[in-house]
Design an enzyme around this catalytic site. Structure first.
Site, PDB file in Angstrom:
ATOM      1  CE1 TYR A 268       0.523   1.998 -12.801  1.00 45.66           C
ATOM      2  CE2 TYR A 268       1.206   4.298 -12.906  1.00 45.66           C
ATOM      3  CZ  TYR A 268       0.326   3.334 -12.471  1.00 45.66           C
ATOM      4  OH  TYR A 268      -0.758   3.686 -11.710  1.00 45.66           O
ATOM      5  CG  HIS A 279      -1.098  -2.833  -8.111  1.00 44.80           C
ATOM      6  ND1 HIS A 279      -2.055  -1.972  -7.638  1.00 44.80           N
ATOM      7  CD2 HIS A 279      -1.621  -4.067  -8.024  1.00 44.80           C
ATOM      8  CE1 HIS A 279      -3.112  -2.661  -7.273  1.00 44.80           C
ATOM      9  NE2 HIS A 279      -2.885  -3.948  -7.493  1.00 44.80           N
ATOM     10  CE  LYS A 310       1.704   2.476  -5.219  1.00 45.32           C
ATOM     11  NZ  LYS A 310       1.219   1.354  -6.041  1.00 45.32           N
TER      12      LYS A 310
END
Lengths: 331, 331
Positions: A268, A279, A310
């Site tokens: 993060y 997310h 991602k």
């Protein structure tokens, strides 16, 4: 119009040059004549633009099948060259290190001065040294001759998470984690360290989190003791992972375990407060700097990261940490 | 109402039995009294239902923290026990091999005769012997103390794809694949063997496909020569993969490469014609029968398979092939 294979070069005259180079981007011009790499000649043979190539050594006339069966051209190169041509690109073989083809932007060719991709053509069985990646696009030919493209890069990993933490917080080392029985709220809420056992309950820190916090003096526990425990359960991998964990924190990025994604960390970049957690952006896998990838493992990681939206980043841990991103590409 | 730790058993009287066993499913009844496993006592301590447990050996009074720090109970067991209780289950520790807890269906307890799950509680760092899997649910505690459940099973892998193939088809072994220059249509269209270079063009077979077809006499190529080439590029892994490839075909299931998913195969159970090809159903990873999984790798495979709506199956190749399925479970 005859093409002749001379060693590992295929030569043609002016007419061949006009037809194949000037009009369609094959080969290069030498003294007004045409020089082709065998892979280019193979493609012309496959398409039927040329019927045979004369082997200057043996005098034999080679068709596509004969050239493909010979040693002068690899199947892998032929399949990748064909695939990129089928996708509407002009491309040229190259001697650059770690690249096999220079691919020009659509509508451009070898006579322009622009390159869209540097391509490295490999079999799914070729081991790939991590050090050689970062600038090229991999074209991986699987055992059933399908081709997947993987773009590699050297990303700058940075974030903005930076909480002011207290010092000397009492904590207890259990078997495989550290408990903070009365945790200061900032630790979890702003720093996103640990996992509360229940809302407001004791905070469970992983050995990595605890070791990093202890090194900074945040925990009243000797860091060496935690690192020792980490090595006991994980071996030298623990040191590599701790180095990457700390490098990410130094860059104001928060690493949390990537276990559910089969990775070392999910990260993060910008945490203000855990209640507004978005997310995670990256999946990070920690590897020794001299790692060699099996393309199959690379495909697995990239596919999974893509599926969960991602970005897949490999942290290559040596004297320093280097970051390598790999993602799918459709040229 | 006092509870006493005696070696690795916690004992209580009739009143404790009524309150904790009869009303809430903790422990077991021995001569009308209560016997608890340490993990059950730890949960009662954590909840505050009991303040301390007296250690019969030392005379000390142990609270939750002291019991957790001791050797009589593992953090992993405590975390998994708590998680399942939090999810509304009653459960009991068990001595069964490969299981730590018997979990009863919601609303049932140890006094009933029904079991919902056999649970094995492990750390993400525990290596898992493939042989021990197939009947239990794994509760994997990751390094940050989150728990994921993985259901293991022993599936019957079968399909209905069965094409009548010609014999003695000419084919040519290249470096890393086999070309059938003039392929009978049935090979690709009904058997889903190979990959055409272009529509109606030569058929490219993987070494596995070619070896399996050669063994059946479909190709006019010596199977041993193809197997030899496979071993050269892949080592003994090729033999394992070929054994699984053939076992799948024997079960009328079509294996195609699982490369893009990081697996050995994706499989199609019921192919009539390639033009009506549906989605593949399984991802198959081939492993030696004595393989030990790292839970992280298991998590990666299961996550990816779930993401692409396929079932993850491991083919354990030894004297025979055994099939092991692993999937996510939310108890």
């Amino acid at each position: 119009m005859e093409l002749t294979l001379d060693g590992s070069t295929v030569r043609g005259g002016r007419q061949a040059r006009e037809r194949f180079h000037d009009a369609r981007g094959y080969g290069r011009v030498v003294d007004g004549d045409l020089e082709l790499a065998p892979v280019e000649a193979a493609h012309l043979l496959y398409r039927g633009d040329v019927e045979t190539v004369r082997d200057a050594g043996s005098g034999d006339r080679l068709d596509f099948r004969a050239l493909l069966s010979s040693d002068v051209v690899s199947e892998i190169d032929v399949l990748v060259y064909k695939d990129l041509r089928d996708r509407g690109f002009y491309l040229s073989p190259t001697d650059e290190p770690n690249a096999d083809f220079l691919v020009y932007p659509r509508g451009k060719g070898p006579w322009d001065d622009e390159i869209a991709h540097r391509i490295r053509a490999i079999s799914e069985r070729t081991a790939l040294s991590a050090r050689t990646l970062g600038e090229t696009v991999l074209a991986v030919v699987d055992e059933e001759s399908s081709i997947a493209y993987l773009e590699t890069g050297r990303p700058d990993v940075r974030g903005t998470t930076d909480a002011d933490l207290p010092r000397g917080v009492p904590a207890e080392l259990l078997d495989d984690r550290v408990f903070v029985w009365e945790p200061p709220a900032v630790l979890y809420e702003r720093g996103f360290y640990g996992q509360p056992l229940d809302d407001g309950g004791p905070l469970q820190l992983s050995l990595l989190e605890a070791a990093a916090l202890a090194r900074r003096g945040v925990l009243a526990l000797p860091a060496d003791e935690i690192v020792e425990r980490g090595r006991t359960v994980e071996g030298e991998r623990f040191d590599r992972r701790l180095a990457v964990y700390r490098a990410l924190r130094d860059r104001n990025v928060v690493p949390k375990t990537g276990y559910k994604f089969g990775a070392d960390f999910r990260t993060y970049a910008d945490i203000e407060h855990v209640e507004e957690l978005g997310h995670s952006e990256l999946l990070v896998r920690v590897l020794p700097a001299d790692h060699a990838f099996a393309p199959r493992d690379l495909a697995l990681d990239v596919r999974l990261a893509h599926g969960v939206r991602k970005r897949m980043v490999f942290a290559l841990a040596g004297e320093t940490i280097e970051w390598l991103s790999v993602s799918r590409l459709t040229p």
